[in-house]
Design an enzyme around this catalytic site. Structure first.
Site, PDB file in Angstrom:
ATOM      1  N   GLY A  38       0.853  -1.428   0.021  1.00 25.77           N
ATOM      2  CA  GLY A  38      -0.003   0.058  -0.190  1.00 25.77           C
ATOM      3  C   GLY A  38       0.903   1.183  -0.144  1.00 25.77           C
ATOM      4  N   ASN A  42       3.849   1.705   2.483  1.00 26.79           N
ATOM      5  CA  ASN A  42       5.272   1.818   2.021  1.00 26.79           C
ATOM      6  C   ASN A  42       6.172   3.094   2.362  1.00 26.79           C
ATOM      7  OD1 ASN A  42       4.891  -0.457   1.007  1.00 26.79           O
ATOM      8  ND2 ASN A  42       4.543   0.367  -1.233  1.00 26.79           N
ATOM      9  N   LEU A 220      11.104  11.471 -12.255  1.00 27.27           N
ATOM     10  CA  LEU A 220      11.364  11.050 -13.674  1.00 27.27           C
ATOM     11  C   LEU A 220      11.949   9.779 -13.868  1.00 27.27           C
ATOM     12  CD1 LEU A 220      12.733  14.682 -14.883  1.00 27.27           C
ATOM     13  CD2 LEU A 220      10.345  13.791 -15.332  1.00 27.27           C
ATOM     14  N   ALA A 248       7.959   0.466  -5.810  1.00 32.29           N
ATOM     15  CA  ALA A 248       8.070   1.403  -4.607  1.00 32.29           C
ATOM     16  C   ALA A 248       9.183   2.490  -4.597  1.00 32.29           C
ATOM     17  CB  ALA A 248       7.830   0.455  -3.345  1.00 32.29           C
ATOM     18  N   ALA A 249       9.789   2.491  -5.600  1.00 31.88           N
ATOM     19  CA  ALA A 249      10.902   3.726  -5.674  1.00 31.88           C
ATOM     20  C   ALA A 249      10.521   5.106  -5.366  1.00 31.88           C
ATOM     21  CB  ALA A 249      11.704   3.637  -7.065  1.00 31.88           C
ATOM     22  N   GLY A 250       9.169   5.291  -6.101  1.00 31.36           N
ATOM     23  CA  GLY A 250       8.529   6.599  -5.850  1.00 31.36           C
ATOM     24  C   GLY A 250       8.012   6.632  -4.369  1.00 31.36           C
ATOM     25  N   ASP A 251       7.746   5.545  -3.695  1.00 32.48           N
ATOM     26  CA  ASP A 251       7.364   5.403  -2.222  1.00 32.48           C
ATOM     27  C   ASP A 251       8.374   5.872  -1.308  1.00 32.48           C
ATOM     28  OD1 ASP A 251       4.509   4.863  -2.799  1.00 32.48           O
ATOM     29  OD2 ASP A 251       4.792   2.930  -2.646  1.00 32.48           O
TER      30      ASP A 251
END
Ligand code: ADP
Length: 302
Positions: A38, A42, A220, A248-251
């Site tokens: 989720g 995360n 990006l 989950a790199a963005g999280d």
């Protein structure tokens, strides 16, 4: 220094398959794991592992997956006493298939995550008494998240919204959430074009700022990130890592950025914290399991 995260928590049911199944097809998979996920949770794990006193506010169902999630998250450095057990809705689930090329397909059943109501706002209100920053996403009801954003602003806390998964936002969301952190695809849904380089990211960020956002941060992917606020703007080069799984790199980016801002670090440095945390998450499999520790982050930053 503390951070409050309001958002989703799921049990991720992940199968590993040689290739994704075609309609009507039955395949034998090679393995299966159940891990907490989720976007909300995360991001809470990322902030907690990176050293912020972190409180997570959310819901699970009164079912076996809810019990399982609560057991699995017990060892994370996150205060989960703000998780409500909902007798009327099921625990959020993500059914994920990952193929041999690391391509995935995901079905999310929101369940209790979309049942947030005034009780979550009250819990945020309480938690925000001692917090510097509130972190939000879009896997739970937007009106409840915006009510929590209002409470945070009244308490003098910063508000950061990760507008994921992608959806258009009402005007008040831009005004209530001074820090917005879309990736390329989410930016496209918000402004009508997908930024593929820093120049286009700058154009998108300007549009978001005209709508009321104070600081727009455009993620990006492997190119890294662009940021723009009233006083400054810039492009951050990616940290060089061996990426094996970008889930989950963005999280992780959001967790890193949130912790740095809560620690009152300058914006340019905070974006680097996000970028380093995002890069580190790509070096490990899974979602919350891939979030880096503060020691790992410090090592990459120096
Ligand atoms: P999302 O998970 O939302 O799609 P991105 O893929 O944009 O997020 O990744 C989030 C951040 O993680 C990027 O802005 C960047 O800082 C970092 N990142 C992602 N992929 C890589 C990579 N291959 N190398 C280094 N950093 C990366």
């Amino acid at each position: 220094m503390s951070v409050v995260v309001l958002g989703s928590i799921n049990m991720d049911l992940t199968t590993y398959v040689p290739r994704l199944p075609a309609p009507g097809e039955t395949l034998f998979g090679s393995s299966f794991i159940t891990v907490p996920g989720g976007k909300g949770f995360n991001q809470a794990v990322a902030a907690g592992r990176l050293g912020a006193a972190t409180q997570f506010i959310g819901r699970v169902g009164q079912d076996a997956f809810g019990k399982g999630v609560m057991e699995l998250i017990a060892d994370e450095p996150v205060d989960v006493s703000g998780i409500l057990v909902d007798a009327d809705n099921s625990t959020g689930l993500a059914v994920i298939n990952v193929d041999a090329q690391a391509e995935n397909s995901i079905i999310v059943i929101s369940g209790a995550n979309m049942a947030h109501d005034a009780r979550e706002v009250a819990r945020c209100h309480e938690a925000l008494r001692s917090a510097e920053l509130l972190l939000l996403q879009l896997e739970s009801p937007l009106d409840i998240s915006l009510a929590a954003a209002q409470a945070a602003r009244e308490a003098g806390a910063l508000v950061m919204l990760d507008p994921a998964p992608a959806r258009p936002l009402p005007t008040d969301a831009y005004q209530l959430c001074p820090i917005l952190t879309p990736n390329e695809l989410e930016t496209e849904v918000l402004v009508g074009f997908r930024p593929t380089n820093p120049t286009e990211a700058a154009q998108a960020a300007s549009i978001l700022r005209e709508r009321g956002v104070e600081t727009a941060v455009i993620k990006l992917g492997a190119q890294c990130a662009y940021y723009q606020s009233g006083q400054e703007s810039g492009f951050v080069e990616p940290f060089s890592v061996e990426a094996i799984d970008t889930v989950a790199a963005g999280d992780s980016f959001n967790g890193g950025l949130a912790v740095a801002l809560a620690e009152k670090r300058p914006l340019a440095e905070a974006i680097r914290w996000g970028a380093a945390a995002g890069a580190l998450a790509t070096t490990k499999p899974g979602a919350s399991s891939a979030m880096p520790t503060r020691a790992e982050l410090m090592k990459l930053l120096t």
